[in-house]
Design a protein around this motif. Sequence first.
Motif, PDB file in Angstrom:
ATOM      1  N   LEU A  57     -12.719  -1.904   6.180  1.00 25.99           N
ATOM      2  CA  LEU A  57     -12.147  -2.882   5.261  1.00 25.99           C
ATOM      3  C   LEU A  57     -13.077  -3.125   4.073  1.00 25.99           C
ATOM      4  O   LEU A  57     -12.633  -3.211   2.923  1.00 25.99           O
ATOM      5  CB  LEU A  57     -11.876  -4.192   6.006  1.00 25.99           C
ATOM      6  CG  LEU A  57     -11.082  -5.256   5.254  1.00 25.99           C
ATOM      7  CD1 LEU A  57      -9.768  -4.708   4.734  1.00 25.99           C
ATOM      8  CD2 LEU A  57     -10.844  -6.469   6.149  1.00 25.99           C
ATOM      9  N   ASP A 115       0.822  -1.215   0.000  1.00 28.19           N
ATOM     10  CA  ASP A 115       0.000   0.000   0.000  1.00 28.19           C
ATOM     11  C   ASP A 115       0.853   1.260   0.000  1.00 28.19           C
ATOM     12  O   ASP A 115       1.671   1.463   0.901  1.00 28.19           O
ATOM     13  CB  ASP A 115      -0.894   0.023   1.238  1.00 28.19           C
ATOM     14  CG  ASP A 115      -2.256  -0.569   0.958  1.00 28.19           C
ATOM     15  OD1 ASP A 115      -2.393  -1.252  -0.057  1.00 28.19           O
ATOM     16  OD2 ASP A 115      -3.180  -0.343   1.748  1.00 28.19           O
ATOM     17  N   SER A 145      -2.809   2.995  -3.207  1.00 29.03           N
ATOM     18  CA  SER A 145      -4.058   2.690  -2.511  1.00 29.03           C
ATOM     19  C   SER A 145      -4.321   3.586  -1.317  1.00 29.03           C
ATOM     20  O   SER A 145      -5.398   3.510  -0.716  1.00 29.03           O
ATOM     21  CB  SER A 145      -4.042   1.228  -2.043  1.00 29.03           C
ATOM     22  OG  SER A 145      -2.849   0.965  -1.339  1.00 29.03           O
ATOM     23  N   SER A 167      -4.538  -6.643  -4.972  1.00 34.11           N
ATOM     24  CA  SER A 167      -3.911  -5.396  -5.422  1.00 34.11           C
ATOM     25  C   SER A 167      -2.760  -5.682  -6.385  1.00 34.11           C
ATOM     26  O   SER A 167      -2.624  -5.020  -7.425  1.00 34.11           O
ATOM     27  CB  SER A 167      -3.392  -4.605  -4.217  1.00 34.11           C
ATOM     28  OG  SER A 167      -4.455  -4.201  -3.375  1.00 34.11           O
ATOM     29  N   CYS A 212      -1.799  -5.051   5.506  1.00 35.29           N
ATOM     30  CA  CYS A 212      -3.137  -5.345   4.992  1.00 35.29           C
ATOM     31  C   CYS A 212      -3.416  -6.848   5.024  1.00 35.29           C
ATOM     32  O   CYS A 212      -2.486  -7.656   5.081  1.00 35.29           O
ATOM     33  CB  CYS A 212      -3.263  -4.838   3.554  1.00 35.29           C
ATOM     34  SG  CYS A 212      -3.380  -3.058   3.412  1.00 35.29           S
ATOM     35  N   ASP A 238      -5.454 -11.373   1.314  1.00 35.29           N
ATOM     36  CA  ASP A 238      -6.252 -11.403   0.096  1.00 35.29           C
ATOM     37  C   ASP A 238      -6.316 -10.027  -0.560  1.00 35.29           C
ATOM     38  O   ASP A 238      -6.372  -9.903  -1.782  1.00 35.29           O
ATOM     39  CB  ASP A 238      -7.658 -11.939   0.367  1.00 35.29           C
ATOM     40  CG  ASP A 238      -8.472 -11.036   1.273  1.00 35.29           C
ATOM     41  OD1 ASP A 238      -7.956 -10.632   2.328  1.00 35.29           O
ATOM     42  OD2 ASP A 238      -9.631 -10.738   0.928  1.00 35.29           O
ATOM     43  N   VAL A 239      -6.275  -8.954   0.251  1.00 38.17           N
ATOM     44  CA  VAL A 239      -6.266  -7.603  -0.297  1.00 38.17           C
ATOM     45  C   VAL A 239      -4.938  -7.338  -1.007  1.00 38.17           C
ATOM     46  O   VAL A 239      -4.899  -6.757  -2.109  1.00 38.17           O
ATOM     47  CB  VAL A 239      -6.498  -6.563   0.812  1.00 38.17           C
ATOM     48  CG1 VAL A 239      -6.266  -5.142   0.291  1.00 38.17           C
ATOM     49  CG2 VAL A 239      -7.908  -6.682   1.378  1.00 38.17           C
ATOM     50  N   ARG A 274     -12.077  -2.334   0.168  1.00 34.33           N
ATOM     51  CA  ARG A 274     -12.096  -3.374  -0.866  1.00 34.33           C
ATOM     52  C   ARG A 274     -12.872  -2.908  -2.094  1.00 34.33           C
ATOM     53  O   ARG A 274     -12.443  -3.104  -3.234  1.00 34.33           O
ATOM     54  CB  ARG A 274     -12.727  -4.654  -0.318  1.00 34.33           C
ATOM     55  CG  ARG A 274     -11.898  -5.421   0.686  1.00 34.33           C
ATOM     56  CD  ARG A 274     -12.674  -6.669   1.100  1.00 34.33           C
ATOM     57  NE  ARG A 274     -12.187  -7.263   2.314  1.00 34.33           N
ATOM     58  CZ  ARG A 274     -11.226  -8.187   2.387  1.00 34.33           C
ATOM     59  NH1 ARG A 274     -10.623  -8.578   1.282  1.00 34.33           N
ATOM     60  NH2 ARG A 274     -10.853  -8.692   3.544  1.00 34.33           N
ATOM     61  N   TRP A 279      -7.736   4.203   1.100  1.00 34.38           N
ATOM     62  CA  TRP A 279      -7.839   4.139   2.561  1.00 34.38           C
ATOM     63  C   TRP A 279      -8.354   5.467   3.114  1.00 34.38           C
ATOM     64  O   TRP A 279      -9.202   5.494   4.018  1.00 34.38           O
ATOM     65  CB  TRP A 279      -6.485   3.804   3.183  1.00 34.38           C
ATOM     66  CG  TRP A 279      -6.091   2.366   3.073  1.00 34.38           C
ATOM     67  CD1 TRP A 279      -5.035   1.848   2.398  1.00 34.38           C
ATOM     68  CD2 TRP A 279      -6.753   1.231   3.670  1.00 34.38           C
ATOM     69  NE1 TRP A 279      -4.993   0.483   2.521  1.00 34.38           N
ATOM     70  CE2 TRP A 279      -6.023   0.077   3.294  1.00 34.38           C
ATOM     71  CE3 TRP A 279      -7.884   1.092   4.472  1.00 34.38           C
ATOM     72  CZ2 TRP A 279      -6.400  -1.201   3.711  1.00 34.38           C
ATOM     73  CZ3 TRP A 279      -8.257  -0.182   4.886  1.00 34.38           C
ATOM     74  CH2 TRP A 279      -7.518  -1.311   4.501  1.00 34.38           C
TER      75      TRP A 279
END
Length: 260
Positions: free
Chosen positions: A84, A21, A27, A128, A120, A123-124, A88, A31
């Motif tokens: 979260l 991130d 990203s 990404s 993070c 899976d995020v 996403r 956020w």
Amino acid sequence: MTRTPALDPDWTPEAVVFDCDGTLVDSEQHWQRARAVVLRAFGHAPDAEFAERAKGLHYRDCGALMAELVGEPGHAEEMTGQLLGTFRALAARDPAITRGARELVRAMDRVAPLAVASNCPADVVRFSLEAVDLHRHFRHIVVPDDRIRPKPHPDTYAEAVRRLGVPGGSALAVEDSANGLKAAVAAGLRVVGVGPPPDPETAALADLWVASLDDPRLTAWARSRPAARRPEADRSAAAPADPQVPRPGGPTRQDPASAP
């Protein structure tokens, strides 16, 4: 004695660990928007001080910080879930790679094995990286869990280099947040900091600070590193999911999160 920030031209890392991130994927904007959406639902608006405190925090810590800000500590879990979920949705709609990230990752993948250390959820991070076609370059993705503490603790970086099979002092970290720099330095890695000029204390943690990953000093250094001697199939192998492994061990520099 004042140290001139620079990467040693005679040093080549045996591994490189990237934050995700704000370092590889742009990203932070998502956020920021997600935090604003959740806070406004509770009747508050984020200010500059909150944005600075929230940057680089593990998302659960950020949820607790938001609950504290609105005076509702009992809603920390609810706000974390909303944060979260909103993030996403925003990241899925508009993934964006940072300037110079693709070129630097490719250059360093030629030199040494790569991993990601992030605060993070896994899976995020995978989503990404896949969205900007970088996932295939990384052997491991290390994120906090019940054994690995989030940044600024050194665990994610210490675990990443352990999985890559090198000592911390032989590896390079690439980071954009103060918490991330503290974590990497505590794990013994050399560090490239990236982003707007930080405060002097944070800047002093980095061997080199650049505004973006396409800084000529960084790209020239990366391109001048000798290629690693390892089989092509091994070089290009990326791990889509990491196995469960023991917690990192061995000496590290002082853990800033536990320092008085």
